[in-house]
Design an enzyme around this catalytic site. Structure first.
Site, PDB file in Angstrom:
ATOM      1  N   GLY A 167       0.770  -1.304  -0.014  1.00  0.00           N
ATOM      2  CA  GLY A 167      -0.037   0.095   0.000  1.00  0.00           C
ATOM      3  C   GLY A 167       0.825   1.318  -0.046  1.00  0.00           C
ATOM      4  O   GLY A 167       0.706   1.976  -0.737  1.00  0.00           O
ATOM      5  N   ILE A 168       1.974   1.463   0.790  1.00  0.00           N
ATOM      6  CA  ILE A 168       2.905   2.371   1.115  1.00  0.00           C
ATOM      7  C   ILE A 168       3.508   2.783  -0.433  1.00  0.00           C
ATOM      8  O   ILE A 168       3.566   3.921  -1.032  1.00  0.00           O
ATOM      9  CB  ILE A 168       3.551   2.489   2.170  1.00  0.00           C
ATOM     10  CG1 ILE A 168       2.912   2.356   3.412  1.00  0.00           C
ATOM     11  CG2 ILE A 168       4.663   3.646   2.276  1.00  0.00           C
ATOM     12  CD1 ILE A 168       3.809   2.001   4.695  1.00  0.00           C
ATOM     13  N   THR A 245      11.465   4.505   4.833  1.00  0.00           N
ATOM     14  CA  THR A 245      10.385   4.682   5.906  1.00  0.00           C
ATOM     15  C   THR A 245       9.784   3.465   6.356  1.00  0.00           C
ATOM     16  O   THR A 245       8.556   3.366   6.895  1.00  0.00           O
ATOM     17  CB  THR A 245       9.073   5.434   5.050  1.00  0.00           C
ATOM     18  OG1 THR A 245       8.808   4.771   4.173  1.00  0.00           O
ATOM     19  CG2 THR A 245       9.738   7.004   4.749  1.00  0.00           C
ATOM     20  N   ALA A 246      10.460   2.344   6.003  1.00  0.00           N
ATOM     21  CA  ALA A 246      10.169   1.211   6.478  1.00  0.00           C
ATOM     22  C   ALA A 246      10.380   0.430   7.718  1.00  0.00           C
ATOM     23  O   ALA A 246       9.744   0.908   8.899  1.00  0.00           O
ATOM     24  CB  ALA A 246      10.317   0.007   5.481  1.00  0.00           C
ATOM     25  N   ARG A 247      11.551  -0.410   8.091  1.00  0.00           N
ATOM     26  CA  ARG A 247      12.057  -0.442   9.175  1.00  0.00           C
ATOM     27  C   ARG A 247      13.433  -0.347   9.083  1.00  0.00           C
ATOM     28  O   ARG A 247      14.378  -0.893   8.231  1.00  0.00           O
ATOM     29  CB  ARG A 247      11.737  -1.859   9.586  1.00  0.00           C
ATOM     30  CG  ARG A 247      10.441  -2.121  10.425  1.00  0.00           C
ATOM     31  CD  ARG A 247      10.352  -1.151  11.493  1.00  0.00           C
ATOM     32  NE  ARG A 247       8.819  -1.443  12.102  1.00  0.00           N
ATOM     33  CZ  ARG A 247       7.523  -0.635  11.675  1.00  0.00           C
ATOM     34  NH1 ARG A 247       7.854   0.522  11.016  1.00  0.00           N
ATOM     35  NH2 ARG A 247       6.734  -0.779  12.343  1.00  0.00           N
ATOM     36  N   ASP A 271      13.662   7.532   8.093  1.00  0.00           N
ATOM     37  CA  ASP A 271      12.804   7.691   9.001  1.00  0.00           C
ATOM     38  C   ASP A 271      13.081   6.621  10.239  1.00  0.00           C
ATOM     39  O   ASP A 271      12.352   6.609  11.072  1.00  0.00           O
ATOM     40  CB  ASP A 271      11.431   7.921   8.424  1.00  0.00           C
ATOM     41  CG  ASP A 271      10.401   8.319   9.682  1.00  0.00           C
ATOM     42  OD1 ASP A 271      10.708   9.235  10.221  1.00  0.00           O
ATOM     43  OD2 ASP A 271       9.435   7.463   9.623  1.00  0.00           O
ATOM     44  N   GLU A 276      16.273   1.642  17.054  1.00  0.00           N
ATOM     45  CA  GLU A 276      15.373   2.954  17.816  1.00  0.00           C
ATOM     46  C   GLU A 276      15.506   2.903  19.090  1.00  0.00           C
ATOM     47  O   GLU A 276      15.315   1.778  19.647  1.00  0.00           O
ATOM     48  CB  GLU A 276      14.044   3.020  16.978  1.00  0.00           C
ATOM     49  CG  GLU A 276      14.446   3.225  15.369  1.00  0.00           C
ATOM     50  CD  GLU A 276      12.884   3.411  14.709  1.00  0.00           C
ATOM     51  OE1 GLU A 276      11.875   3.369  15.536  1.00  0.00           O
ATOM     52  OE2 GLU A 276      12.938   3.281  13.598  1.00  0.00           O
ATOM     53  N   HIS A 294      11.344   8.700  13.165  1.00  0.00           N
ATOM     54  CA  HIS A 294      10.336   7.844  13.160  1.00  0.00           C
ATOM     55  C   HIS A 294       8.867   8.635  13.079  1.00  0.00           C
ATOM     56  O   HIS A 294       7.900   8.413  13.807  1.00  0.00           O
ATOM     57  CB  HIS A 294      10.203   6.603  14.018  1.00  0.00           C
ATOM     58  CG  HIS A 294       9.222   5.537  13.525  1.00  0.00           C
ATOM     59  ND1 HIS A 294       9.659   3.951  13.658  1.00  0.00           N
ATOM     60  CD2 HIS A 294       8.312   5.318  12.569  1.00  0.00           C
ATOM     61  CE1 HIS A 294       8.924   3.354  13.087  1.00  0.00           C
ATOM     62  NE2 HIS A 294       7.927   4.049  12.403  1.00  0.00           N
TER      63      HIS A 294
HETATM   64  O1  LIG Z   1       5.935   2.524  11.896  1.00  0.00           O
HETATM   65  C1  LIG Z   1       4.726   2.624  11.584  1.00  0.00           C
HETATM   66  C2  LIG Z   1       3.879   1.415  11.341  1.00  0.00           C
HETATM   67  O2  LIG Z   1       4.342   0.226  11.134  1.00  0.00           O
HETATM   68  O3  LIG Z   1       2.584   1.683  11.329  1.00  0.00           O
END
Ligand SMILES: O=CC(=O)O
Length: 333
Positions: A167-168, A245-247, A271, A276, A294
């Site tokens: 989706g992202i 922006t994932a992990r 991000d 973290e 994040h």
């Molecule tokens: O990092 C944010 C999520 O996984 O929704």
């Protein structure tokens, strides 16, 4: 018979009214007193949560419980059948351990897509333009800095490589098109023409070798940990820009720091980080990389949507015995 129990791990910050209407009206909500993992394990063993059927958990509850792994699963009350995670990425939950104990897990897809893809686009633009160096110089009273930072690059005409077209990734592709970028992607499986929006499906190797900007949009699991490391950086186009922006752990952070030093990677926009809130000092010390703590879904609207989605899973589990959005690994169960 009393109401079924719901274990609340973390808190509701926005959708209070909906929580009262949808969950508190049908369930007895229990909150742990524990302030550490050891205390949480003890509290579970004491029987404090017996009778809980479902758990609602937040990303931040990790600070107390740690991973929902075999050790935690073993002490959760026997009554607990559902874990509803408020987030898209559910790497904090060991799905294998949950499945082994017949616990069903859900996550929050879709509600996160816009905010995360917006953050992703911000990082792409900021890293391509190299804005971070000049933003730091301005705040230090040095205008653009001396010497002035190198000229940045335009997104127009650049090839965006999306690793993980969920989706992202798909949302990002549409946003990137508005900035004149062409998208190619690699995913476990090729998407239909309609879903891919005409983006070219390429092999993992081709994606790595031919993208001007590489965006990491895949979930973290044992198959994707460090999927981008030294070998992959060496294959990339010189001067590539990497955005994540994932992990954090889908990329080897130490290898990224080396690739930045060698100039293989021109810049990065991040991000998320491997450990973290710790960040590799090689990233902190590098003014050229654009770093966020994040913030992908950090908006009122999105956080509210996510809470509502997650509590929808709790309600559905209690009322129908089914989760609305089970995790991929348990889709067919
Ligand atoms: O990092 C944010 C999520 O996984 O929704």
């Amino acid at each position: 018979m009393g109401k079924p129990g719901v274990l609340l791990l973390g808190k509701i910050d926005h959708a209070h009214k909906e929580w009262a209407e949808n969950v508190e009206s049908i369930a007895d909500v229990k909150k742990p007193k524990a302030e550490s993992r050891a205390e949480f394990l003890e509290e579970c063993k004491s029987g404090a949560f017996d009778g809980c059927v479902a758990a609602y958990r937040t990303f931040s509850s990790f600070a107390i419980t740690g991973m929902i792994d075999e050790e935690v699963v073993a002490v959760l009350p026997k009554s607990l059948k559902y874990i509803c995670h408020n987030g898209a990425g559910y790497d904090q939950v060991d799905i294998h351990a949950c499945t082994a104990r017949d616990i069903r897990v859900s996550n929050v897809p879709k509600a996160v897509d816009d905010a995360t893809a917006d953050t992703n686009m911000f990082l792409i633009l900021g890293a391509l333009r190299g804005f971070n160096t000049s933003m730091l110089a301005l705040r230090a009273g040095n205008w653009r800095g001396a010497p002035a930072p190198p000229l940045g690059h335009d997104p127009q005409g650049k090839v965006l490589g999306i690793l993980g077209m969920g989706g992202i990734g798909r949302n990002l592709m549409k946003k990137a098109a508005a900035f004149g970028m062409t998208t190619q992607y690699y995913n476990r499986s090729q998407l239909s023409e309609e879903l891919s929006g005409g983006a070219k499906y390429v092999s993992f190797e081709e994606l790595i070798k031919t993208s001007d900007v590489l965006s990491l949009n895949l979930p973290l699991n044992k198959n994707t940990r460090h999927i981008i490391s030294t070998k992959e950086f060496e294959m990339m186009k010189p001067g590539v820009v990497i955005v994540n922006t994932a992990r954090g752990a889908v990329m080897d952070e130490a290898a990224l720091v080396e690739a930045l030093k060698k100039g293989q990677v021109w810049s990065a926009g991040l991000d998320v980080y491997e450990e973290e809130p710790k960040i590799h000092p090689g990233l902190i010390d590098n003014p050229h990389v654009l770093l966020l703590p994040h913030m992908g879904t950090w908006t009122v609207e999105t956080q509210t949507k996510m809470e509502n989605w997650c509590m929808g899973n709790v309600k559905s589990a209690i009322e129908t015995g089914k989760l609305m959005s089970p995790v991929l690994e348990q889709k067919d169960m």
